[in-house]
Enzyme design. Structure first.
Site, PDB file in Angstrom:
ATOM      1  N   ASN A  33     -85.169  19.480   1.600  1.00  0.00           N
ATOM      2  CA  ASN A  33     -85.079  19.626   3.057  1.00  0.00           C
ATOM      3  C   ASN A  33     -83.605  19.493   3.462  1.00  0.00           C
ATOM      4  O   ASN A  33     -83.030  18.417   3.358  1.00  0.00           O
ATOM      5  CB  ASN A  33     -85.934  18.530   3.701  1.00  0.00           C
ATOM      6  CG  ASN A  33     -85.882  18.548   5.227  1.00  0.00           C
ATOM      7  OD1 ASN A  33     -85.041  19.204   5.821  1.00  0.00           O
ATOM      8  ND2 ASN A  33     -86.781  17.806   5.844  1.00  0.00           N
ATOM      9  N   HIS A  67     -88.673  26.197   8.780  1.00  0.00           N
ATOM     10  CA  HIS A  67     -87.904  25.060   8.252  1.00  0.00           C
ATOM     11  C   HIS A  67     -88.605  24.526   7.007  1.00  0.00           C
ATOM     12  O   HIS A  67     -89.811  24.332   6.985  1.00  0.00           O
ATOM     13  CB  HIS A  67     -87.803  23.980   9.331  1.00  0.00           C
ATOM     14  CG  HIS A  67     -87.266  22.695   8.809  1.00  0.00           C
ATOM     15  ND1 HIS A  67     -86.124  22.623   8.054  1.00  0.00           N
ATOM     16  CD2 HIS A  67     -87.725  21.415   8.908  1.00  0.00           C
ATOM     17  CE1 HIS A  67     -85.892  21.365   7.720  1.00  0.00           C
ATOM     18  NE2 HIS A  67     -86.851  20.619   8.223  1.00  0.00           N
ATOM     19  N   CYS A 116     -83.326  19.388  12.669  1.00  0.00           N
ATOM     20  CA  CYS A 116     -83.777  20.533  11.867  1.00  0.00           C
ATOM     21  C   CYS A 116     -83.954  21.809  12.693  1.00  0.00           C
ATOM     22  O   CYS A 116     -84.040  22.904  12.138  1.00  0.00           O
ATOM     23  CB  CYS A 116     -85.092  20.205  11.169  1.00  0.00           C
ATOM     24  SG  CYS A 116     -85.028  18.638  10.305  1.00  0.00           S
TER      25      CYS A 116
HETATM   26  O1  UT7 Z   1     -87.521  17.818   8.466  1.00  0.00           O
HETATM   27  C1  UT7 Z   1     -88.014  17.102   9.553  1.00  0.00           C
HETATM   28  C2  UT7 Z   1     -89.448  16.957   9.545  1.00  0.00           C
HETATM   29  N1  UT7 Z   1     -89.893  16.209   8.408  1.00  0.00           N
HETATM   30  C3  UT7 Z   1     -91.094  16.418   7.932  1.00  0.00           C
HETATM   31  O2  UT7 Z   1     -91.755  17.280   8.430  1.00  0.00           O
HETATM   32  C4  UT7 Z   1     -91.617  15.535   6.843  1.00  0.00           C
HETATM   33  C5  UT7 Z   1     -93.068  15.256   7.080  1.00  0.00           C
HETATM   34  N2  UT7 Z   1     -93.672  14.334   6.148  1.00  0.00           N
HETATM   35  C6  UT7 Z   1     -93.889  14.630   4.843  1.00  0.00           C
HETATM   36  O3  UT7 Z   1     -93.481  15.665   4.364  1.00  0.00           O
HETATM   37  C7  UT7 Z   1     -94.724  13.680   3.999  1.00  0.00           C
HETATM   38  O4  UT7 Z   1     -95.336  12.737   4.848  1.00  0.00           O
HETATM   39  C8  UT7 Z   1     -93.909  12.926   2.902  1.00  0.00           C
HETATM   40  C9  UT7 Z   1     -93.523  13.895   1.823  1.00  0.00           C
HETATM   41  C10 UT7 Z   1     -92.679  12.300   3.521  1.00  0.00           C
HETATM   42  C11 UT7 Z   1     -94.791  11.834   2.281  1.00  0.00           C
HETATM   43  O5  UT7 Z   1     -95.971  12.418   1.750  1.00  0.00           O
HETATM   44  P1  UT7 Z   1     -97.388  11.738   2.040  1.00  0.00           P
HETATM   45  O6  UT7 Z   1     -98.381  12.507   1.313  1.00  0.00           O
HETATM   46  O7  UT7 Z   1     -97.533  11.631   3.526  1.00  0.00           O
HETATM   47  O8  UT7 Z   1     -97.220  10.346   1.343  1.00  0.00           O
HETATM   48  P2  UT7 Z   1     -97.398   8.887   1.963  1.00  0.00           P
HETATM   49  O9  UT7 Z   1     -96.197   8.530   2.754  1.00  0.00           O
HETATM   50  O10 UT7 Z   1     -98.735   8.754   2.607  1.00  0.00           O
HETATM   51  O11 UT7 Z   1     -97.429   8.050   0.634  1.00  0.00           O
HETATM   52  C12 UT7 Z   1     -98.522   8.161  -0.306  1.00  0.00           C
HETATM   53  C13 UT7 Z   1     -98.248   7.229  -1.459  1.00  0.00           C
HETATM   54  C14 UT7 Z   1     -97.858   5.821  -1.024  1.00  0.00           C
HETATM   55  O12 UT7 Z   1     -98.410   4.927  -1.974  1.00  0.00           O
HETATM   56  P3  UT7 Z   1     -99.755   4.100  -1.631  1.00  0.00           P
HETATM   57  O13 UT7 Z   1     -99.460   3.353  -0.389  1.00  0.00           O
HETATM   58  O14 UT7 Z   1    -100.806   5.155  -1.455  1.00  0.00           O
HETATM   59  O15 UT7 Z   1     -99.922   3.267  -2.859  1.00  0.00           O
HETATM   60  C15 UT7 Z   1     -96.382   5.805  -1.133  1.00  0.00           C
HETATM   61  O16 UT7 Z   1     -95.857   4.508  -1.381  1.00  0.00           O
HETATM   62  O17 UT7 Z   1     -97.130   7.724  -2.206  1.00  0.00           O
HETATM   63  C16 UT7 Z   1     -96.161   6.689  -2.328  1.00  0.00           C
HETATM   64  N3  UT7 Z   1     -94.843   7.311  -2.352  1.00  0.00           N
HETATM   65  C17 UT7 Z   1     -94.236   7.725  -3.470  1.00  0.00           C
HETATM   66  N4  UT7 Z   1     -94.611   7.667  -4.771  1.00  0.00           N
HETATM   67  C18 UT7 Z   1     -93.775   8.177  -5.676  1.00  0.00           C
HETATM   68  C19 UT7 Z   1     -94.047   7.588  -1.294  1.00  0.00           C
HETATM   69  N5  UT7 Z   1     -92.906   8.190  -1.725  1.00  0.00           N
HETATM   70  C20 UT7 Z   1     -93.015   8.269  -3.078  1.00  0.00           C
HETATM   71  C21 UT7 Z   1     -92.171   8.784  -4.068  1.00  0.00           C
HETATM   72  N6  UT7 Z   1     -92.591   8.715  -5.354  1.00  0.00           N
HETATM   73  N7  UT7 Z   1     -90.980   9.335  -3.792  1.00  0.00           N
END
Ligand code: UT7
Length: 327
Positions: free
Chosen positions: A284, A254, A114
Site C-alpha cells: 500500500n 487504491h 490515499c
Molecule cells: O490505505 C488506507 C486504507 N487502509 C485499508 O483499507 C486497510 C484496511 N484493513 C485491512 O486491510 C485489514 O484489516 C488488515 C490487513 C490491516 C488486517 O487484516 P484482518 O484480516 O482484518 O486481520 P485482523 O486485524 O483481524 O487480525 C487477525 C489476526 C489477529 O490475531 P488473533 O487476534 O486472531 O489471534 C492479529 O493479531 O491476525 C493477527 N495479525 C497478524 N498475524 C501475522 C495481524 N497482523 C499480522 C501479521 N502477521 N502481520
C-alpha cells in the site's frame, strides 16, 4: 464542446530497497503466508540511502514530462498529494519545482492521504476546464516507511514507498476526465491516524514512547468503511455518467488490500481482467498507488483510446473519491 482534461504523460518511481515478506519474518512475528492471504502483498520497495519523498516525486515527474513532450517550464502548476513530506516546509511540490526547474509553475502539497491523487486530479480538472492551455503536473508520492512502527506487525507489513505522476492539459474533444467525486468523514479520523508530530502537542519523550509518530490503524474497522465507501462512490460515478458496470474497461482502485479489490470486483460484477492489481509488488503506497498503477497500465499498452476508466480511492481522514474518464 467544453474543455476536457486529458492525461498526456505518466511516470512512476520506486525506491531502491526491495523488501519481501520473508525479509519481514525476521523483523516481526509474521509469515509470508499470513501477509499474502490477508492482504495480497508479496513485497514492497522502501527508501534507502539518499532517497526522499521529493526525490521519488521528481523522478516520477520527469518521466511524465518526457512522455508528455513538454518542457518543465511549460508547467503552470504542480500539485503533490502526500502526507509524508520531506519536511513541513518547503512542500514536496516546491522541492519538485526546484528540481525540475519549472520556473513558471505554482506549487502546493495536498493532504488527502490515499485519495490524494484523485483529489489532485480533480483540482487540476477545474483549472483546465477554465483554461485548456494550462499544463499541470499531479503527483502522488509517499515515504510511509518513515512513519511506520517497525515493531507493530498489524501495520508494518502493509506499506511501501513510491511515487506516480501525470501531466494533464485540455482539449476540446469527447474524451478525458468526465466527472470527479470527493468525500470525507472527519468523525472517523481516529481509526487511521498519526497522532503526533503535528503542532497539537510538543514532541516529547513520552509522546515518542507511545508511538504517536507512527501510523496507527484499526484495520478491521477501516476495512469495513473502505469497502462500503468505495462501492458507493463507484456507483455514484457510474450514475453521473450514465455508465453501466459492463461499460467499465478498467478499474484503477487504491491498492490497500487484495480482499478489498476482490470485494469491489464482485459488487460491481467485473471480470478479473478489468481490475488492475499491483499490490503484490508494491504494498500500500497511499497517494502513490493509483498513479503508479496508471503509469504501469499506460506503459504496458493496456490503455487504448476511448477506454472508460474508473479510479476509486479511500484513506485516512477518512477521505475517499472517484474519477471517471475516457482515455
Ligand atoms: O490505505 C488506507 C486504507 N487502509 C485499508 O483499507 C486497510 C484496511 N484493513 C485491512 O486491510 C485489514 O484489516 C488488515 C490487513 C490491516 C488486517 O487484516 P484482518 O484480516 O482484518 O486481520 P485482523 O486485524 O483481524 O487480525 C487477525 C489476526 C489477529 O490475531 P488473533 O487476534 O486472531 O489471534 C492479529 O493479531 O491476525 C493477527 N495479525 C497478524 N498475524 C501475522 C495481524 N497482523 C499480522 C501479521 N502477521 N502481520
Amino acid at each position: 464542446m467544453p474543455n476536457r482534461t486529458v492525461i498526456i504523460g505518466t511516470g512512476s518511481a520506486l525506491p531502491c530497497r526491495l523488501v519481501t515478506n520473508k525479509d519481514l519474518e525476521a523483523v516481526v512475528e509474521t509469515s509470508d503466508e499470513w501477509i499474502r492471504t490477508r492482504t495480497g502483498i508479496e513485497q514492497r520497495y522502501l527508501i534507502g540511502e539518499g532517497e526522499t519523498n521529493s526525490f521519488l516525486a521528481a523522478r516520477a515527474a520527469k518521466k511524465a514530462i518526457e512522455m508528455a513532450r513538454i518542457r518543465p517550464d511549460d508547467l503552470d502548476l504542480i500539485i503533490v498529494g502526500t502526507f509524508t513530506p520531506d519536511m513541513p516546509m518547503p512542500s514536496v511540490a516546491c522541492l519538485v519545482q526546484k528540481e525540475l526547474g519549472a520556473k513558471k509553475a505554482g506549487a502546493f502539497d495536498l493532504s488527502a492521504t490515499c485519495s490524494g491523487f484523485i483529489y489532485g486530479l480533480s483540482i487540476a480538472d477545474k483549472f483546465i476546464r477554465d483554461n485548456r492551455k494550462m499544463k499541470i503536473l499531479v503527483v502522488g508520492s509517499e515515504v510511509l516507511s518513515r512513519r511506520t512502527n517497525w515493531s507493530d506487525r498489524t501495520t508494518c507489513v502493509l506499506f511501501g514507498d513510491g511515487a506516480g505522476a501525470a501531466v494533464v492539459t485540455g482539449v476540446r474533444e469527447d474524451r478525458g476526465i468526465l466527472s470527479t467525486h470527493l468525500h470525507a468523514d472527519g468523525s472517523l479520523g481516529g481509526l487511521l491516524t498519526i497522532k503526533g508530530l503535528g503542532t497539537a502537542q510538543p514532541v516529547t519523550a513520552e509522546m515518542l514512547g507511545l508511538g504517536w509518530q507512527y501510523i496507527q490503524m484499526q484495520g478491521k474497522e477501516v476495512f469495513k468503511y473502505a469497502v462500503k465507501a468505495l462501492e458507493a462512490v463507484a456507483w455514484e460515478a457510474l450514475s453521473a455518467n450514465n455508465w453501466t458496470t459492463d461499460q467499465i474497461d478498467l478499474l484503477l482502485a487504491h491498492q490497500a488490500n487484495i480482499r478489498i479489490l476482490d470485494f469491489l470486483r464482485e459488487r460491481l460484477g467485473l471480470s478479473e481482467d478489468k481490475v488492475f492489481i499491483n499490490i503484490n509488488k508494491y504494498g500500500n503506497t497511499s497517494a502513490a498507488s493509483i498513479p503508479i498503477a496508471l503509469d504501469e497500465a499506460n506503459r504496458s499498452g493496456l490503455l487504448k483510446p476511448g477506454m472508460r476508466l474508473l479510479m476509486v480511492a479511500f484513506g485516512g481522514g477518512f477521505t475517499w473519491g472517484a474519477l471517471a474518464m475516457r482515455w
